[in-house]
Enzyme design. Structure first.
Site, PDB file in Angstrom:
ATOM      1  N   HIS A 187      -0.279   0.004   1.619  1.00 52.52           N
ATOM      2  CA  HIS A 187      -1.319   0.533   2.284  1.00 52.52           C
ATOM      3  C   HIS A 187      -1.128   0.997   3.698  1.00 52.52           C
ATOM      4  O   HIS A 187      -1.795   1.802   4.371  1.00 52.52           O
ATOM      5  CB  HIS A 187      -2.619  -0.465   2.382  1.00 52.52           C
ATOM      6  CG  HIS A 187      -4.005   0.151   2.175  1.00 52.52           C
ATOM      7  ND1 HIS A 187      -3.931   1.468   2.535  1.00 52.52           N
ATOM      8  CD2 HIS A 187      -5.135  -0.424   1.984  1.00 52.52           C
ATOM      9  CE1 HIS A 187      -5.350   1.875   2.456  1.00 52.52           C
ATOM     10  NE2 HIS A 187      -5.983   0.670   2.000  1.00 52.52           N
ATOM     11  N   ASP A 193      -2.947   5.687   1.317  1.00 54.97           N
ATOM     12  CA  ASP A 193      -4.454   5.428   1.555  1.00 54.97           C
ATOM     13  C   ASP A 193      -4.879   5.184  -0.033  1.00 54.97           C
ATOM     14  O   ASP A 193      -4.559   5.557  -0.903  1.00 54.97           O
ATOM     15  CB  ASP A 193      -4.995   6.749   2.172  1.00 54.97           C
ATOM     16  CG  ASP A 193      -4.580   6.598   3.568  1.00 54.97           C
ATOM     17  OD1 ASP A 193      -4.254   5.771   4.103  1.00 54.97           O
ATOM     18  OD2 ASP A 193      -4.548   7.856   3.726  1.00 54.97           O
TER      19      ASP A 193
END
Length: 499
Positions: free
Chosen positions: A470, A474
């Site tokens: 992450h 995204d």
């Protein structure tokens, strides 16, 4: 005269520093005996002798910087290259001397283990002392944290001594045993091991990369224990000292949960087996991945009806033409390559404060083997046809099961596919293979009732899982990637039209 040159140093590495010479001009060397050690900013590389003979000249001295394929030294080839040491015995001894090749003592050495691999564990001896062996017959098998390495007999003869038993840890270039070659081998007595060289009386010169790292980190040489020749400090020694220092400064790690008391009856039925180096490395890398990446997993499901129908229709014709079976992995590989073009951050990696985007796909295919999990890499999978992908997967899979994969075949991957479905897994969250930013988990195809156009129908469904970092990917990009894979598998014609 045979030239000794700098070997390939690894991806993006073009030069190295000569750290240590283990031989000097005039020394006799055997084939694959370690001559010197090179250091790059990433790994330590050992340079073995390409032939048996005498080291006649050293061109690049310790501390010199050399490029790939640069000349390091020259070796005079042949059994008579080195003059025998003068004997202090009476001349009559010469008259009783046997021919040089009758019962000659030959060392069995640890071969080159690969980039950044400095030690191995002796897993199996296939021969024992007193047994006759043919040249190139397999003597033993070594296990590193990456691959299994077979050690062939350097000559025909008889095993006279085994120095490293099963389970022993040996260093690259170390001695495993001794054998006597030639027809008189059986009668030859094992040679007496030479005494270790005395430490130099002068100051020991540390490895250049170690000096550089100590200067950068502000570490005194007195705080580092050297493991190199004559106690010289190597780069790995500094890294170990740093790790020990960081551990002391950091918050204490949670203590391992101690074993509960085991009743004597149960203890007698237990079996304790030391973890293999491969298993230890798998455990460490997976835990490091969890500790480093901001890992998250997103899920979806795919209706495999169309892909299965297409495979069923063409599998016989495909195998007849290409000589390889048509499986599901080529469909998933193609679908992932297609999706990675649209979501390039899933095919990227973090390097410090930079994001490195890969304009190619080196696809890692996770494979379970008796030794543990390995991930061979199919290079430029995005430029391959279905047949080329299937052939590459079949060939890499066989080499993985046989323990024949080289280090190069498991390096450089940009994305990984893991198929837990072959073992019956219905749902799982795969762990990233660092420094990659994405891994796709495939699962079991299972018939389930699905609502389609207002009707309940039975369809072959598979859950898909994408684990991603992450920090770079995204949620939108991860979901988009997984949806594109789903669309390509539910309508394989999209792959042909690049949709």
């Amino acid at each position: 005269m045979t030239e000794v040159r700098v070997p390939t140093l690894g991806e993006s590495v073009s030069e190295a520093t000569v750290a240590t010479w283990f031989k000097k001009p005039g020394d006799t060397v055997a084939v694959d005996e370690m001559l010197c050690e090179l250091e790059t900013d990433k790994v330590t590389v050992e340079v073995p002798s390409p032939v048996a003979g005498t080291l006649t000249e050293i061109v690049a001295n310790e501390g010199d910087t050399v490029g790939v394929d640069a000349l390091l030294a020259q070796v005079s080839e042949g059994a008579g290259a080195a003059a025998a040491p003068a004997a202090a015995a009476a001349p009559a001894a010469a008259a009783t001397e046997a021919p040089a090749d009758a019962g000659a003592s030959v060392d069995i050495m640890v071969p080159t283990l690969g980039e950044s691999v400095t030690e191995a564990t002796v897993s199996t001896w296939y021969k024992k002392v007193g047994e006759s062996v043919a040249q190139d017959e397999m003597l033993c098998e070594l296990e590193t944290d990456k691959v299994s390495v077979e050690v062939p007999a350097p000559a025909s003869g008889v095993i006279t001594e085994i120095l490293a038993d099963e389970g022993a840890t040996v260093e690259a270039g170390g001695k495993l045993g001794v054998m006597s070659s030639g027809s008189g081998a059986a009668a030859a007595a094992p040679a007496t091991a030479p005494a270790p060289a005395a430490a130099s009386s002068g100051d020991v010169k540390n490895a250049p990369s170690a000096e550089k790292m100590m200067a950068e980190k502000g570490i005194s040489a007195s705080a580092v224990t050297g493991t190199g020749r004559d106690g010289r400090i190597m780069k790995e020694d500094v890294q170990k000292a740093l790790a020990a220092g960081n551990t002391a400064a950091a918050a204490p790690a949670p203590a391992a949960i101690p074993r509960a008391p085991v009743p004597a009856d149960d203890a007698a039925r237990e079996e304790r087996v030391k973890m293999t180096k491969l298993r230890q490395t798998i455990a460490k890398r997976l835990k490091d991945s969890q500790n480093t990446a901001a890992m998250l997993t997103t899920y979806n499901e795919v209706d495999m009806t169309e892909t299965m129908a297409l495979r069923k229709e063409y599998k016989d014709l495909f195998e007849k033409k290409h000589g390889v079976r048509l499986g599901f992995m080529s469909f998933f590989t193609k679908a992932c390559c297609h999706a990675l073009k649209e979501v390039p951050e899933v095919n990227a990696e973090i390097d410090g404060t930079d994001i490195v985007y890969k304009n190619f796909v080196h696809m890692g295919i996770a494979a379970g083997t008796p030794q543990g999990l390995v991930v061979p890499v199919i290079r430029d999978a995005d430029a391959m046809s279905f047949a080329e992908i299937e052939k590459a997967i079949a060939e890499k899979g066989k080499r993985a099961r046989d323990g024949k994969l080289s280090m190069a075949e498991m390096q450089g991957g940009t994305f990984t596919i893991s198929n837990g479905g072959v073992y019956g897994s219905l749902m799982s969250s795969p762990i990233l293979n660092p420094p990659q930013s994405g891994i796709l988990g495939m699962h079991k195809i299972q018939d389930r009732p699905m609502a389609i156009n207002g009707q309940v129908v039975i369809r072959p469904m598979m859950y898909l899982a994408l684990s991603y970092d992450h920090r770079i990917v995204d949620g939108k990009g991860a979901v988009t990637f997984l949806v594109r894979v789903k669309e390509a598998l539910e309508d394989p014609r999209r792959l042909l039209m690049d949709l």
